[in-house]
Design a protein around this motif. Structure first.
Motif, mmCIF file in Angstrom:
data_model
loop_
_atom_site.group_PDB
_atom_site.id
_atom_site.type_symbol
_atom_site.label_atom_id
_atom_site.label_comp_id
_atom_site.label_asym_id
_atom_site.label_seq_id
_atom_site.Cartn_x
_atom_site.Cartn_y
_atom_site.Cartn_z
ATOM 1 N N ALA A 143 0.966 -1.093 0.091
ATOM 2 C CA ALA A 143 0.163 -0.105 -0.224
ATOM 3 C C ALA A 143 0.848 1.295 -0.057
ATOM 4 N N MET A 144 1.962 1.222 0.678
ATOM 5 C CA MET A 144 2.722 2.276 1.001
ATOM 6 C C MET A 144 3.493 2.592 -0.415
ATOM 7 N N GLN A 145 3.754 1.561 -1.159
ATOM 8 C CA GLN A 145 4.661 1.640 -2.429
ATOM 9 C C GLN A 145 3.440 2.284 -3.497
ATOM 10 N N TYR A 146 2.239 1.959 -3.565
ATOM 11 C CA TYR A 146 1.281 2.422 -4.518
ATOM 12 C C TYR A 146 1.053 3.951 -4.082
ATOM 13 N N SER A 147 0.931 3.994 -2.839
ATOM 14 C CA SER A 147 0.589 5.682 -2.519
ATOM 15 C C SER A 147 1.776 6.506 -3.148
ATOM 16 N N ASP A 148 3.171 5.883 -2.835
ATOM 17 C CA ASP A 148 4.295 6.718 -3.443
ATOM 18 C C ASP A 148 4.083 6.895 -4.846
ATOM 19 N N LEU A 149 3.766 6.017 -5.562
ATOM 20 C CA LEU A 149 3.597 5.825 -6.960
ATOM 21 C C LEU A 149 2.559 6.868 -7.423
ATOM 22 N N PHE A 150 1.331 7.005 -6.671
ATOM 23 C CA PHE A 150 0.481 8.016 -7.007
ATOM 24 C C PHE A 150 0.946 9.302 -6.948
ATOM 25 N N ILE A 151 1.429 9.573 -5.934
ATOM 26 C CA ILE A 151 1.940 11.069 -5.497
ATOM 27 C C ILE A 151 2.979 11.372 -6.597
ATOM 28 N N ASP A 152 3.935 10.348 -6.861
ATOM 29 C CA ASP A 152 5.121 10.946 -7.869
ATOM 30 C C ASP A 152 4.394 10.943 -9.033
ATOM 31 N N LEU A 153 3.438 10.431 -9.604
ATOM 32 C CA LEU A 153 2.861 10.443 -11.074
ATOM 33 C C LEU A 153 1.856 11.800 -11.068
ATOM 34 N N TYR A 154 1.026 11.822 -9.814
ATOM 35 C CA TYR A 154 -0.287 12.730 -10.048
ATOM 36 C C TYR A 154 -0.042 13.608 -8.823
ATOM 37 N N GLY A 155 0.965 13.937 -8.305
ATOM 38 C CA GLY A 155 1.208 15.102 -7.306
ATOM 39 C C GLY A 155 1.243 16.472 -7.515
ATOM 40 N N GLU A 156 1.495 16.451 -9.094
ATOM 41 C CA GLU A 156 1.665 17.603 -9.795
ATOM 42 C C GLU A 156 1.428 17.531 -11.192
ATOM 43 N N GLY A 157 1.346 18.526 -12.201
ATOM 44 C CA GLY A 157 1.334 18.499 -13.357
ATOM 45 C C GLY A 157 -0.230 18.651 -13.898
ATOM 46 N N LEU A 158 -0.106 18.015 -15.340
ATOM 47 C CA LEU A 158 -1.461 18.189 -15.904
ATOM 48 C C LEU A 158 -2.824 17.595 -15.539
ATOM 49 N N TYR A 159 -2.493 16.301 -15.003
ATOM 50 C CA TYR A 159 -3.581 15.566 -14.379
ATOM 51 C C TYR A 159 -3.724 15.587 -12.814
ATOM 52 N N PHE A 160 -3.091 16.628 -12.244
ATOM 53 C CA PHE A 160 -3.057 16.620 -10.936
ATOM 54 C C PHE A 160 -4.420 16.825 -10.276
ATOM 55 N N ASP A 161 -4.864 16.095 -9.247
ATOM 56 C CA ASP A 161 -6.393 16.218 -8.654
ATOM 57 C C ASP A 161 -5.996 16.323 -7.125
ATOM 58 N N ALA A 162 -6.485 17.424 -6.689
ATOM 59 C CA ALA A 162 -6.040 17.832 -5.327
ATOM 60 C C ALA A 162 -6.774 16.953 -4.353
ATOM 61 N N GLY A 163 -8.100 16.926 -4.493
ATOM 62 C CA GLY A 163 -8.870 16.008 -3.913
ATOM 63 C C GLY A 163 -8.455 14.853 -3.486
ATOM 64 N N LYS A 164 -8.149 14.046 -4.527
ATOM 65 C CA LYS A 164 -7.497 12.563 -4.504
ATOM 66 C C LYS A 164 -6.050 12.793 -3.564
ATOM 67 N N LEU A 165 -5.336 13.606 -3.869
ATOM 68 C CA LEU A 165 -3.920 13.834 -3.367
ATOM 69 C C LEU A 165 -4.078 14.153 -1.947
ATOM 70 N N THR A 166 -5.006 14.655 -1.258
ATOM 71 C CA THR A 166 -5.109 14.830 -0.008
ATOM 72 C C THR A 166 -5.525 13.511 0.752
ATOM 73 N N GLN A 167 -6.638 12.562 0.063
ATOM 74 C CA GLN A 167 -6.780 11.521 0.673
ATOM 75 C C GLN A 167 -5.747 10.596 0.734
ATOM 76 N N ILE A 168 -4.949 10.456 -0.390
ATOM 77 C CA ILE A 168 -3.742 9.503 -0.486
ATOM 78 C C ILE A 168 -2.648 10.034 0.565
ATOM 79 N N LEU A 169 -2.428 11.116 0.728
ATOM 80 C CA LEU A 169 -1.549 11.678 1.786
ATOM 81 C C LEU A 169 -2.319 11.176 3.259
#
Length: 691
Positions: free
Chosen positions: A141-167
């Motif tokens: 679970a920790m590895q996939y959380s890090d993967l999501f943050i790395d890929l979508y923590g910023e940039g064109l497909y950034f989603d703040a709502g999803k990012l706060t939940q993952i964090l």
């Protein structure tokens, strides 16, 4: 352009290695003809059931992961199969063609794994077996959380709502692995993202931070974050009400107020808990889980108010409201107050049945110390010193664990304070640069100095508390050693008495029979043989008689000397020569015949009085007198400290120490006289003495 290049590089590097790594976590594979069992296929609702069980699409897997924990009818075996599906299909996000769909699929995987922690911790909880549940896929679970943050923590497909939940999920993973500093930083990151992009998520993030500090028993910090959550909820008037969040906020506030009540015994905290309970009752729809916690806390208040029947009634309400109480984090508290209330009502067998569900060797909550103290005093009173010592050792471990968590909480509190001060300093320095005002610059320097002084003060208090704890442990251990030594001496005296009255008397009888046999001997040889045996029996008789006298009569002198030394050792331990002038007089000869239990009680009373001098008196000189006056044992302790308000100390809310001493003396039919002024305190204790 840089974002797309970085994303492609990350995907290539990760996805070449992830497929092999994640395959290590797979559960036993299903038959080649199917990707989902027939049983699970039929158990899924029509809305999420895949079209073909032999060929699952990523869209169908996403729907299953999003809704599994909403389907109450699924069995643990079926949930385990969904776990397997999640692990087997997690890495297939790479096959999804559109970036938003790929992001949403990864989010569903992370959310399922996070919800799985709560589900499995409850369903497969090992409460009562002394083992803390460890989620088998935490690392995954920790590895996939890090993967999501790395890929979508910023940039064109950034989603703040999803990012706060993952964090927030990641912070919970850190707490599970005792990485508290990382957990705190991640919670703060989730809060900052919410403040910047998703205002509606901010109240929940404040509540999660409040819950985090509750873990370390920092009630004021917890309530501060609760206040921030409440203010934010009021400001978000356009956002629909969230009863579950409001119920959780009430629960966190109640726990913090209960902690303050146990620390201060101030009725205002009890009243606040009751007011919050009424708020929980008014919530619609009702939040049974949090209402059950509220009933448990009311039971605790009733117990400390000595209303034991009412305490049991509240606990019954807690179990009726939410039958699965073992899934609540106040489960141990529920058992403690139930068992102790039953004990006060003389329902000992029911109380023992409740306590049997607690694992006293692996305690999760400090409230269990109430049980350990009760069991310790009971075993000590019944003479089971070995069991009493076991309970005392468990108490030591619990205090050490609590102290460790307290230091962790203080460290985080200090870091937070430091960050606040840093921001204040930056603002002050900015004002200096903007206004060129020397007065403001001097004020900023003063703030920094105050921060440093505050940190030094907190650190010194922490060190002093640690040293006090170590000192207390050493003194208590020394007292236990004294108890064992007294018991050993008493046993030697009893053995000497038994040897004299039993074995020596029997030998005297044998010798008498031999003397008669010698007189009636038929021959000279027989007479010589009997004479030799008679001499040997005489030698054995003299040896046993000498040994029994040594054991019995030697006890008095050695024990009295030992008792005087024990009083001296207690005084030296509590009152070091570098800080106190001591005068100690123990009249050994007059104390001859004092029984074991009275010695132990006298040592404990002396220890408690000396502890009070160290804590409150600010004395420089202490006099201790132990003697016998007619039929009474006298203990007189005098100090030249600052004294205390006797009337205030004897009140119900403050005089716990004096009340405890008087209760002990009542059991011994003893009395205590206290004379105190601003120049010192004189305490005289008289206990009936029976030889």
């Amino acid at each position: 352009m840089r974002y797309f290049i970085d994303s492609i590089c990350k995907k290539v590097v990760r996805d070449l290695g992830k497929r092999f790594l994640f395959s290590l976590f797979l559960l036993p594979a299903l038959p080649a003809s199917s990707q989902i069992s027939e049983h699970l296929y039929k158990s899924l609702p029509d809305s999420i059931r895949p079209q073909d069980p032999r060929h699952l699409t990523t869209g169908e897997v996403k729907r299953i992961l999003d809704n599994t924990f909403l389907v109450k009818s699924l069995t643990s075996k079926e949930i385990a199969e969904v776990d397997s599906i999640c692990l087997r299909f997690a890495s297939k996000y790479i096959n999804i063609k559109t970036e938003p769909a790929r992001r949403d699929y990864l989010f569903s995987v992370c959310q399922y794994l996070s919800q799985g922690i709560n589900y499995h911790a409850g369903r497969y909880s090992l409460r009562g077996n002394g083992k803390l549940y460890q989620y088998p896929f935490s690392k995954f679970a920790m590895q996939y959380s890090d993967l999501f943050i790395d890929l979508y923590g910023e940039g064109l497909y950034f989603d703040a709502g999803k990012l706060t939940q993952i964090l927030s999920n990641k912070a919970n993973f850190y707490v599970q692995s005792d990485a508290f500093k990382d957990a705190y930083d991640t919670h703060i990151s989730a809060l900052e993202v919410g403040k910047k992009f998703v205002k509606s998520s901010v109240p929940a993030k404040y509540v999660q931070l409040a819950r985090f500090f509750e873990y370390f028993d920092r009630p004021y910090q917890t309530l501060a974050y609760c206040d921030s959550a409440s203010k934010t909820l009021v400001s978000l008037e356009t956002v629909p009400r969230r009863p579950s969040l409001e119920g959780f906020l009430i629960r966190v506030r109640q726990i913090a107020n209960f902690s303050l009540y146990l620390d201060k015994y101030d009725e205002k905290f009890a009243n606040e808990i009751k007011a919050l309970h009424n708020s929980a009752l008014a919530l619609r729809p009702r939040q049974e889980r949090y209402l059950s916690v509220s009933y448990t806390l009311l039971a605790g208040l009733a117990y400390y108010d000595k209303q034991y029947k009412r305490s049991l009634a509240y606990l019954d309400s807690a179990e009726t409201t939410f039958p699965q109480t073992e899934l609540l984090d106040v489960w141990e508290m529920n058992l403690v107050y139930k068992g102790l209330s039953l004990r006060h009502l003389k329902r000992f067998q029911e109380s023992n049945d409740v306590f049997s569900k607690l694992d006293l060797d692996d305690i999760k909550k400090p409230v269990v110390a109430e049980v350990l103290n009760t069991l310790y005093e009971e075993e000590l009173a019944s003479g089971n010193f070995q069991r009493a010592l076991q309970h005392r050792e468990r108490l030591f471990k619990l205090h050490e664990k609590k102290h460790k968590m307290d230091l962790e909480g203080k460290a985080l509190e200090m870091e937070q304070l430091f960050k606040i001060r840093q921001k204040e300093q930056e603002i002050s320095q900015l004002n200096v640069l903007q206004n060129r005002n020397k007065t403001i610059f001097g004020f900023a320097v003063l703030i920094v100095a105050l921060v440093i002084i505050n940190f030094i003060s907190i650190y010194r208090r922490s060190v002093f508390k640690t040293q006090s704890l170590v000192k207390q442990l050493e003194t208590t251990t020394q007292l236990q050693v004294m108890h064992l030594e007294l018991a050993r001496q008493e046993e030697r005296k009893l053995l000497g008495q038994d040897l004299h009255n039993g074995f020596s008397s029997a030998l005297a009888g044998v010798k008498h029979q031999l003397d008669l046999a010698i007189m009636d001997a038929a021959s000279k040889n027989e007479q010589e043989l009997l004479n030799r045996i008679s001499h040997q029996v005489s030698d054995i008789y003299e040896m046993s008689r000498s040994t029994s006298h040594n054991w019995y009569h030697g006890f008095g002198h050695n024990s009295e000397k030992s008792f005087a030394v024990q009083i001296q050792n207690l005084a030296d331990s509590a009152l070091p020569d570098t800080s106190y002038n001591k005068s100690i007089l123990v009249e050994d000869n007059e104390l001859s015949g004092m029984n074991l239990q009275l010695r132990i009680d006298l040592l404990r009373i002396t220890q408690e009085l000396l502890t009070n001098i160290v804590k409150h008196a600010k004395a420089r000189s202490v006099t201790i007198l132990v003697c016998k006056d007619l039929d009474f044992l006298i203990l007189n302790i005098i100090d030249d400290g600052v004294g205390f308000n006797l009337e205030k100390a004897q009140s119900a809310s403050k005089g716990i120490g004096l009340r405890s001493l008087r209760e002990k003396l009542q059991k011994l039919n003893g009395v205590m006289q206290v004379a105190t002024t601003k120049k010192g305190t004189d305490i005289l204790i008289k206990i009936p003495f029976a030889d």
